[in-house]
Design an enzyme around this catalytic site. Structure first.
Site, PDB file in Angstrom:
ATOM      1  N   TYR A   1      25.128   0.049 -13.308  1.00  0.00           N
ATOM      2  CA  TYR A   1      24.449  -1.017 -14.063  1.00  0.00           C
ATOM      3  C   TYR A   1      25.331  -2.259 -14.174  1.00  0.00           C
ATOM      4  CZ  TYR A   1      20.438   1.853 -15.622  1.00  0.00           C
ATOM      5  OH  TYR A   1      19.284   2.597 -15.686  1.00  0.00           O
TER       6      TYR A   1
ATOM      7  N   LYS B   1      16.149   9.937 -15.285  1.00  0.00           N
ATOM      8  CA  LYS B   1      17.063   9.742 -16.409  1.00  0.00           C
ATOM      9  C   LYS B   1      17.074  10.989 -17.304  1.00  0.00           C
ATOM     10  CE  LYS B   1      16.484   4.717 -16.376  1.00  0.00           C
ATOM     11  NZ  LYS B   1      16.292   3.514 -17.228  1.00  0.00           N
TER      12      LYS B   1
ATOM     13  N   HIS C   1      14.886   5.471 -12.968  1.00  0.00           N
ATOM     14  CA  HIS C   1      15.453   4.232 -12.446  1.00  0.00           C
ATOM     15  C   HIS C   1      15.147   4.158 -10.957  1.00  0.00           C
ATOM     16  CE1 HIS C   1      18.400   1.216 -11.172  1.00  0.00           C
ATOM     17  NE2 HIS C   1      18.634   2.044 -10.164  1.00  0.00           N
TER      18      HIS C   1
ATOM     19  N   ASN D   1      12.677   5.401 -20.460  1.00  0.00           N
ATOM     20  CA  ASN D   1      11.644   5.137 -19.449  1.00  0.00           C
ATOM     21  C   ASN D   1      11.767   6.024 -18.217  1.00  0.00           C
ATOM     22  OD1 ASN D   1      13.842   3.920 -18.310  1.00  0.00           O
ATOM     23  ND2 ASN D   1      13.060   1.835 -18.465  1.00  0.00           N
TER      24      ASN D   1
ATOM     25  N   GLU E   1      24.236   1.248  -5.199  1.00  0.00           N
ATOM     26  CA  GLU E   1      23.979   2.387  -6.086  1.00  0.00           C
ATOM     27  C   GLU E   1      24.129   3.721  -5.346  1.00  0.00           C
ATOM     28  OE1 GLU E   1      20.147   1.632  -7.854  1.00  0.00           O
ATOM     29  OE2 GLU E   1      20.788  -0.312  -8.624  1.00  0.00           O
TER      30      GLU E   1
END
Ligand code: CDP
Ligand code: MG
Length: 148
Positions: A58, A18, A128, A125, A139
């Site tokens: 998402y 990310k 992913h 975080n 994805e």
């Protein structure tokens, strides 16, 4: 873009480093953990995500209270998208990544070792990883449309 093609006999997952991970210069460390475990990086790109990319990536979170701020965060800088290959790779990489909240993620996991909470309230975080083979397939199409 890339000449990589998915092999229907192999198992893959989709990983994103990310924008917080990319910005902090942790891309190499994060991908190294996945390689050290024994999985192979088979496709890789650095990308500025669009709204369309993230709404599709998402899809299961559309409409949730955190969705719009999470999309903004995912567009706060470039991210690194990778396709990872190996037997039981979806569950293996989820285990390396750790729990969603980086304060709660166990030491030894990527999120547990490099992540923490910040006052912004937005979860940062670092990484992913797809949560099932069907999510991984969907994805991978988002980030590597030519591979499918
Ligand atoms: O990423 P993971 O599969 O562990 O968690 P998720 O529940 O599928 O949520 C996807 C992502 O949405 C998280 O990794 C966070 O970046 C973000 N999120 C958030 O910003 N705030 C929440 N309350 C829950 C998730
Ligand atoms: Mg998830």
């Amino acid at each position: 873009m890339s000449d990589f093609k998915l092999d229907p006999d192999k198992e893959y997952t989709l990983v994103l480093v990310k924008p917080d991970g990319y910005r902090r210069g942790l891309t190499g460390k994060i991908l190294a953990r996945i390689e050290q475990k024994g999985y192979a990086i088979v496709a890789l790109r650095i990308v500025q995500a669009t709204d369309d990319d993230l709404h599709e990536h998402y899809v299961e979170h559309r409409g949730k209270h955190f969705f719009e701020s999470m999309v903004d965060f995912m567009q706060s800088g470039k991210l690194v998208a990778a396709v990872i290959e190996g037997t039981r790779v979806v569950e293996g990489v989820r285990s390396l990544v750790g729990a969603t909240n980086p304060t709660e993620a166990a030491p030894g996991t990527i999120r547990g070792d490099y992540g923490r909470d910040y006052d912004s309230g937005q979860i940062q975080n670092l990484v992913h990883a797809a949560d099932s083979p069907s999510s991984a397939a969907r994805e991978i199409k988002v980030w590597f449309p030519d591979a499918c």
